[in-house]
Each structure stands twice: as C-alpha cells, then as structure tokens.
Design an enzyme around this catalytic site. Structure first.
Site, mmCIF file in Angstrom:
data_model
loop_
_atom_site.group_PDB
_atom_site.id
_atom_site.type_symbol
_atom_site.label_atom_id
_atom_site.label_comp_id
_atom_site.label_asym_id
_atom_site.label_seq_id
_atom_site.Cartn_x
_atom_site.Cartn_y
_atom_site.Cartn_z
ATOM 1 N N ASN A 1 -5.110 5.331 -4.175
ATOM 2 C CA ASN A 1 -5.476 6.485 -3.349
ATOM 3 C C ASN A 1 -5.448 7.793 -4.132
ATOM 4 O OD1 ASN A 1 -5.786 5.246 -0.613
ATOM 5 N ND2 ASN A 1 -3.761 4.505 -1.164
ATOM 6 N N HIS B 1 3.649 11.299 -9.432
ATOM 7 C CA HIS B 1 2.216 11.494 -9.709
ATOM 8 C C HIS B 1 2.083 12.723 -10.593
ATOM 9 C CE1 HIS B 1 1.312 8.545 -6.659
ATOM 10 N NE2 HIS B 1 2.058 9.206 -5.795
ATOM 11 N N ALA C 1 -0.588 11.751 -0.855
ATOM 12 C CA ALA C 1 0.618 11.775 -1.684
ATOM 13 C C ALA C 1 0.547 12.769 -2.847
ATOM 14 C CB ALA C 1 0.874 10.372 -2.235
HETATM 15 N N1 LIG Z 1 -4.062 9.090 0.319
HETATM 16 C C1 LIG Z 1 -2.849 8.758 -0.091
HETATM 17 O O1 LIG Z 1 -2.242 9.447 -0.916
HETATM 18 C C2 LIG Z 1 -2.198 7.546 0.451
HETATM 19 C C3 LIG Z 1 -2.895 6.627 1.216
HETATM 20 N N2 LIG Z 1 -2.277 5.490 1.683
HETATM 21 C C4 LIG Z 1 -3.079 4.511 2.424
HETATM 22 O O2 LIG Z 1 -2.798 4.641 3.816
HETATM 23 C C5 LIG Z 1 -2.969 3.374 4.460
HETATM 24 C C6 LIG Z 1 -1.764 3.089 5.368
HETATM 25 O O3 LIG Z 1 -0.575 3.096 4.608
HETATM 26 P P1 LIG Z 1 0.819 2.624 5.262
HETATM 27 O O4 LIG Z 1 0.995 3.197 6.602
HETATM 28 O O5 LIG Z 1 1.859 2.839 4.237
HETATM 29 O O6 LIG Z 1 0.541 1.049 5.393
HETATM 30 P P2 LIG Z 1 1.219 -0.008 6.379
HETATM 31 O O7 LIG Z 1 0.857 -1.347 5.830
HETATM 32 O O8 LIG Z 1 2.646 0.326 6.615
HETATM 33 O O9 LIG Z 1 0.439 0.222 7.758
HETATM 34 C C7 LIG Z 1 -0.921 -0.005 7.935
HETATM 35 C C8 LIG Z 1 -1.144 -0.356 9.403
HETATM 36 O O10 LIG Z 1 -2.548 -0.410 9.670
HETATM 37 C C9 LIG Z 1 -2.838 -1.564 10.434
HETATM 38 N N3 LIG Z 1 -4.225 -1.974 10.182
HETATM 39 C C10 LIG Z 1 -4.731 -2.517 9.053
HETATM 40 N N4 LIG Z 1 -6.053 -2.750 9.197
HETATM 41 C C11 LIG Z 1 -6.371 -2.335 10.438
HETATM 42 C C12 LIG Z 1 -7.586 -2.315 11.182
HETATM 43 N N5 LIG Z 1 -8.719 -2.787 10.665
HETATM 44 N N6 LIG Z 1 -7.557 -1.793 12.434
HETATM 45 C C13 LIG Z 1 -6.411 -1.314 12.971
HETATM 46 N N7 LIG Z 1 -5.229 -1.328 12.319
HETATM 47 C C14 LIG Z 1 -5.214 -1.834 11.072
HETATM 48 C C15 LIG Z 1 -1.820 -2.604 9.975
HETATM 49 O O11 LIG Z 1 -1.630 -3.609 10.967
HETATM 50 C C16 LIG Z 1 -0.570 -1.727 9.771
HETATM 51 O O12 LIG Z 1 0.163 -1.610 10.983
HETATM 52 C C17 LIG Z 1 -3.173 2.348 3.328
HETATM 53 O O13 LIG Z 1 -4.573 2.089 3.212
HETATM 54 C C18 LIG Z 1 -2.709 3.064 2.100
HETATM 55 O O14 LIG Z 1 -3.364 2.603 0.941
HETATM 56 C C19 LIG Z 1 -0.951 5.278 1.474
HETATM 57 C C20 LIG Z 1 -0.214 6.162 0.725
HETATM 58 C C21 LIG Z 1 -0.778 7.353 0.130
HETATM 59 O O1 LIG Z 2 2.441 7.488 -3.710
HETATM 60 C C1 LIG Z 2 1.771 7.048 -2.759
HETATM 61 O O2 LIG Z 2 2.081 7.271 -1.570
HETATM 62 C C2 LIG Z 2 0.532 6.208 -2.892
HETATM 63 C C3 LIG Z 2 -0.062 6.030 -4.193
HETATM 64 O O3 LIG Z 2 0.536 6.081 -5.210
HETATM 65 C C4 LIG Z 2 -1.485 5.722 -4.219
HETATM 66 O O4 LIG Z 2 -1.961 5.046 -3.312
HETATM 67 O O5 LIG Z 2 -2.176 6.177 -5.153
#
Ligand SMILES: NC(=O)C1=CN([C@@H]2O[C@H](COP(=O)(O)OP(=O)(O)OC[C@H]3O[C@@H](n4cnc5c(N)ncnc54)[C@H](O)[C@@H]3O)[C@@H](O)[C@H]2O)C=CC1
Ligand SMILES: O=C([O-])CC(=O)C(=O)O
Length: 267
Positions: free
Chosen positions: A190, A220, A124
C-alpha cells in the site's frame, strides 16, 4: 451530518468505528461484509451504542455521502466500482490494489460515468501532499524503504529470502521497483503504491523491504529529489494489535479524511 457506508470491518474498520462513535457529524449507517464474515462482524459491533447495519451489498436505494473501502482488492471490484457508477464518492485505503494493470483507468472511467470522485487515502504514510506537489515541478528520484518486524512478513516471499524465525539482524528481503514489490508483496504494497501514484510511478519508484527481528514498529522511510529540492521522511508506525501488518496511523488517516469532509475547515 454525513452518512457513510464502510466496506470491510477488520482491524481498520473496527478502529474507525470506535473513533467515530461519538462524532455528531459523521454516521456510519452500513457496514458491508462478505457473506462468510457477516456473523463475526455483527458480533464485533454488538457493543457499539449505534451499531451500523451489517449487509453484504449496498441496498439499491441507499445514497451514502461517502463509501469507505477498508477491505482489500476484491472489495474494490465488488463494491467500489459499482458505487462509483451510481455516483457515490469513494475513499480507498487498499491503494496497493491499484498496482493491478488497468484498475486505475477502470476506476477513473466509473467515476466519470457517475460524475463523482475517488480519494486515495495516505493511510500508513505521511508527506503525500509534499510529494505530489513536488511532482508538479518534476521529480528525479523516489526511494522507499519499508522495515517491519520479522513476523509481519510471514506468508510472504520474505519466507524464501531468509528464515524469519531465526534471523538475528535486520535483513533485506526485497530490492526492486514498486511494480515488482506490489506483485510479490501485494498485502504490504500500500505505501509503495501510494508513493508511486503521488510521485514517479510504479516503475521508477525504488523499493527496499527489510525484516527486522529487533523492531516492533512498521517503519516507512522515503527520500525524494527533484526540481523542488529534496526531502526525506521516516515514519515509525505502531502496528495494530488486531493486525500487525497494519499501522495504527491508517485508522487515523480514515478518520481525518472523513472529518475533513464533515467539518468547516479541512487540514
Ligand atoms: N493504505 C495503507 O497505508 C494501508 C492499507 N491497508 C489495506 O487496508 C485493507 C484492510 O486492512 P485491515 O483492516 O488491516 O485488514 P483485516 O484483514 O483486518 O480486515 C479486512 C476486512 O475486510 C473484509 N473483506 C475482505 N474482502 C471483502 C469484500 N470483498 N467485501 C466485504 N468485506 C471484505 C474481511 O472479511 C475483513 O473483515 C487491506 O487491503 C490492507 O492491505 C492496510 C494498512 C495500510
Ligand atoms: O504499515 C502499514 O500499515 C501497511 C504497509 O506497510 C503497507 O501496506 O505498505
């Protein structure tokens, strides 16, 4: 053509699959889902022209070019560490998970044993290339502010800092180190963790988190100073409909990273 396995198929995963559907150079063969969400994930993928196979673990004989984690902390333990040991290169989106003591070292050791690599995606936030280049010359300070709509802080300690349903102006819900932010706000950590890993580390990166009832964006902002000079960046991310805690740019960040591996020129 590059063959990809994706861990997790929630807001980010579905967004990535939609964008890759017509890419002739990238094919997602497998989606790894948790046992309880397998049926729901199959349903989500039903309308895709070339739906990936939905499994709960990577088959022993599968050898994808890349494994992309878009699932969360547990998935890093369950799937990323074993894949690295098997020599499969991994792209990680849940960078906040790396705030856990010892996890960075375990990932490094697994990648070394598998003779492979881990790529932490910017997700992000932007400017990670400049921040990590600035680190080479020496950084003095990195200050990060994360501002999200009030409802995006539901089910976090932000609920104790103020009444998220009734605040009428932007309210600071946290101020401290990135390490403390990651401990208290693991699902919003994150960006803070990514900035820390690229820059001054979890203890010296200062974080402010704000709940803003008038915002419909995830904003951000960071400022960095050091031997290179200084820079600041403000990124106003549109949240994904499927998960307002996640910015749409995260999906594009995954697609960009995979494209960079597939195409002749990377940028
Ligand atoms: N680096 C960055 O800037 C960002 C990172 N993220 C991270 O990305 C990840 C996913 O975000 P979203 O798609 O929005 O979340 P979400 O909750 O919409 O989807 C996550 C999916 O992963 C599945 N899941 C969870 N644990 C699992 C496992 N052990 N094995 C297989 N599947 C599993 C869940 O069932 C769900 O379908 C989160 O950890 C979030 O914190 C999100 C936004 C920004
Ligand atoms: O903006 C986003 O997608 C996620 C975010 O703030 C974070 O995890 O730090």
């Amino acid at each position: 053509m590059l063959h990809i396995t994706m861990i997790g198929c929630g807001a980010i995963g579905v967004g990535v699959l939609e964008l890759l559907e017509n890419d002739p150079q990238l094919c997602v063969d497998y989606v790894i889902a948790s046992e309880g969400s397998k049926a729901l994930v199959r349903q989500r993928l039903a309308s895709f022209k070339r739906p990936p196979q939905v499994l709960t673990a990577l088959p022993a004989d599968a050898r994808p070019d890349f494994l992309v984690e878009c699932a969360g902390h547990r998935a890093i333990e369950e799937h990323v560490l074993p894949a690295l040991e098997r020599g499969i290169a991994c792209l990680i989106v849940s960078v906040g998970a790396l705030s856990e003591v010892g996890l960075v070292e375990r990932l490094e050791a697994a990648a070394e044993r598998g003779h492979t690599r881990i790529e932490l995606l910017p997700g992000a936030i932007g400017g990670i290339d400049a921040l990590s280049a600035a680190k080479v010359g020496g950084l003095d300070s990195v200050n990060y502010t994360g501002r999200k709509p009030a409802h995006a802080w539901k089910n976090t300690p932000g609920e104790q800092a103020c009444n998220l349903d009734t605040i009428s102006e932007a309210t600071v819900i946290f101020q401290g180190s990135a390490r403390e932010a990651a401990r208290l706000y693991p699902k919003n950590a994150n960006v803070a963790a990514t900035l820390s890993l690229a820059g001054l580390g979890l203890d010296r990166t200062q974080v402010t988190l704000i709940a803003d009832p008038h915002s419909d964006e995830n904003v951000h902002h960071f400022e960095a100073r050091g031997a290179f000079g200084g820079f600041e960046l403000s990124l106003r991310g549109k949240p994904l409909l499927a998960n307002p805690k996640t910015s749409a740019l995260t999906v594009y960040s995954v697609v960009r990273a995979l494209g960079n591996h597939a195409h002749a020129i990377s940028i």
